[in-house]
Every structure is written in C-alpha cells, then in structure tokens.
Design a protein around this motif. Structure first.
Motif, PDB file in Angstrom:
ATOM      1  N   LEU A  89       0.822  -1.213   0.000  1.00  0.00           N
ATOM      2  CA  LEU A  89       0.000   0.000   0.000  1.00  0.00           C
ATOM      3  C   LEU A  89       0.855   1.263   0.000  1.00  0.00           C
ATOM      4  N   THR A  90       1.987   1.218   0.694  1.00  0.00           N
ATOM      5  CA  THR A  90       2.914   2.351   0.692  1.00  0.00           C
ATOM      6  C   THR A  90       3.471   2.575  -0.710  1.00  0.00           C
ATOM      7  N   ALA A  91       3.816   1.493  -1.392  1.00  0.00           N
ATOM      8  CA  ALA A  91       4.319   1.605  -2.765  1.00  0.00           C
ATOM      9  C   ALA A  91       3.249   2.190  -3.689  1.00  0.00           C
ATOM     10  N   VAL A  92       2.017   1.719  -3.529  1.00  0.00           N
ATOM     11  CA  VAL A  92       0.924   2.255  -4.351  1.00  0.00           C
ATOM     12  C   VAL A  92       0.720   3.738  -4.046  1.00  0.00           C
ATOM     13  N   ALA A  93       0.753   4.108  -2.764  1.00  0.00           N
ATOM     14  CA  ALA A  93       0.599   5.518  -2.379  1.00  0.00           C
ATOM     15  C   ALA A  93       1.712   6.367  -2.987  1.00  0.00           C
ATOM     16  N   ALA A  94       2.932   5.861  -2.952  1.00  0.00           N
ATOM     17  CA  ALA A  94       4.059   6.600  -3.538  1.00  0.00           C
ATOM     18  C   ALA A  94       3.875   6.769  -5.046  1.00  0.00           C
ATOM     19  N   LEU A  95       3.396   5.729  -5.705  1.00  0.00           N
ATOM     20  CA  LEU A  95       3.148   5.814  -7.147  1.00  0.00           C
ATOM     21  C   LEU A  95       2.020   6.794  -7.455  1.00  0.00           C
ATOM     22  N   VAL A  96       0.959   6.752  -6.676  1.00  0.00           N
ATOM     23  CA  VAL A  96      -0.152   7.693  -6.881  1.00  0.00           C
ATOM     24  C   VAL A  96       0.355   9.127  -6.714  1.00  0.00           C
ATOM     25  N   LEU A  97       1.150   9.344  -5.679  1.00  0.00           N
ATOM     26  CA  LEU A  97       1.685  10.691  -5.441  1.00  0.00           C
ATOM     27  C   LEU A  97       2.646  11.113  -6.550  1.00  0.00           C
ATOM     28  N   GLY A  98       3.620  10.260  -6.840  1.00  0.00           N
ATOM     29  CA  GLY A  98       4.662  10.634  -7.794  1.00  0.00           C
ATOM     30  C   GLY A  98       4.238  10.649  -9.244  1.00  0.00           C
ATOM     31  N   LEU A  99       3.327   9.765  -9.618  1.00  0.00           N
ATOM     32  CA  LEU A  99       2.943   9.654 -11.031  1.00  0.00           C
ATOM     33  C   LEU A  99       1.620  10.339 -11.371  1.00  0.00           C
ATOM     34  N   LEU A 100       0.797  10.610 -10.360  1.00  0.00           N
ATOM     35  CA  LEU A 100      -0.516  11.184 -10.655  1.00  0.00           C
ATOM     36  C   LEU A 100      -0.757  12.527  -9.960  1.00  0.00           C
TER      37      LEU A 100
END
Length: 161
Positions: A89-100
C-alpha cells in the motif's frame, strides 16, 4: 535499538507524510479559487506554496520506508502479512503521489500561470482536471490512513498490538 528505529520511523511519517497529505488535500480547493480569481497573485501564490510543500515533503518521505524496513528487520516481522500489505500500500501511495498527484498539480499550476494568447489573462484550470486531482488526492490519503491503521493494529501480529 528497536525503540529508536521505531521512533524515527513514526516521527518521519508524521513530519514528512503529514504535510503532504494536508497540502495535497488543500491544493484542489486553492486551485479552484485561483482559477476563479483571475490574475490574483495571492491565490496563485497559495497554489504554488502547496505544490512546493507536496514536492519537498514527498522527497523527504523516502526516509519513512527506509526506517520502516530497518525497524521491521530488527523486530523480525518482515514476513508478516500486515507488514507486506502495508509495504504494498505504501508503494501504491508513492506511485499515486509521484505519477498522478504531483504531475496533475504541476499541470494545473502551469494552466493557471500561462497566459491565454487570446485574452492575455491566465485561463481557468479545468474543473474536471481539478476534480480528478481531488479524487486522486483522496485515494492517496486513504492509502496512507490504511497503512497507519495496519501499523497500529497489526492484525495477526504475535508481537502484540
């Protein structure tokens, strides 16, 4: 050592992730106000500051998982389901923040600052883009809230909660 690592991990999460969640949540409303305010320097300045907070604290947020892994290693819980789910979930959150989230903020900010060639004034950022950003920010915040609950409750943990 465990207490020290855990304290640093929690403090890093509060100091780094907290401001990102608050600033990211405030950004869509500030962008709507700035879009409606035309060339208002104060409204545009608020949007710039919120975007900068998100960028800078997102970079600082890298220390959270670093100390999280160190803490989990010392506690011998790296194979625990609650921790693996939290890591994902942390990885997904980081991707949502960084990529979106951050690119959307940047695009909205650019849309507010680039003058319209026809009128010479700043065009209003699209409501749909801002609404999408608000939704993405909500997803990001929900992911972090879920990780926080998992870190506290630790379902199935044998180390006690």
């Amino acid at each position: 050592m465990t207490k020290f690592l855990l304290a640093v991990h929690v403090l890093a999460a509060i100091i780094a992730i907290g401001p990102v969640t608050v600033a990211a949540s405030m950004f869509p409303a500030a962008a709507r106000r700035a879009a409606g305010a035309g060339d208002s320097p104060a409204a545009l300045s608020t949007v710039r500051v919120l975007h900068r907070i998100c960028r800078v604290y997102a970079e600082l947020g890298v220390v959270v998982p670093v100390f999280g892994f160190a803490t989990a290693s010392v506690m011998h819980v790296l194979g625990s389901v609650w921790l693996i789910v939290s890591i994902l979930l942390t990885a997904v959150a980081a991707l949502v923040l960084g990529l979106l989230v951050l690119p959307s903020q940047h695009a909205i900010l650019a849309g507010l600052t680039v003058p319209d060639p026809g009128t010479g004034s700043a065009p209003a950022a699209g409501r749909a883009v801002i609404a999408r950003l608000a939704m993405l920010t909500g997803v990001f915040n929900l992911l972090w809230a879920t990780v926080t609950v998992l870190m506290i409750v630790r379902p199935g943990s044998t180390t006690g909660a």
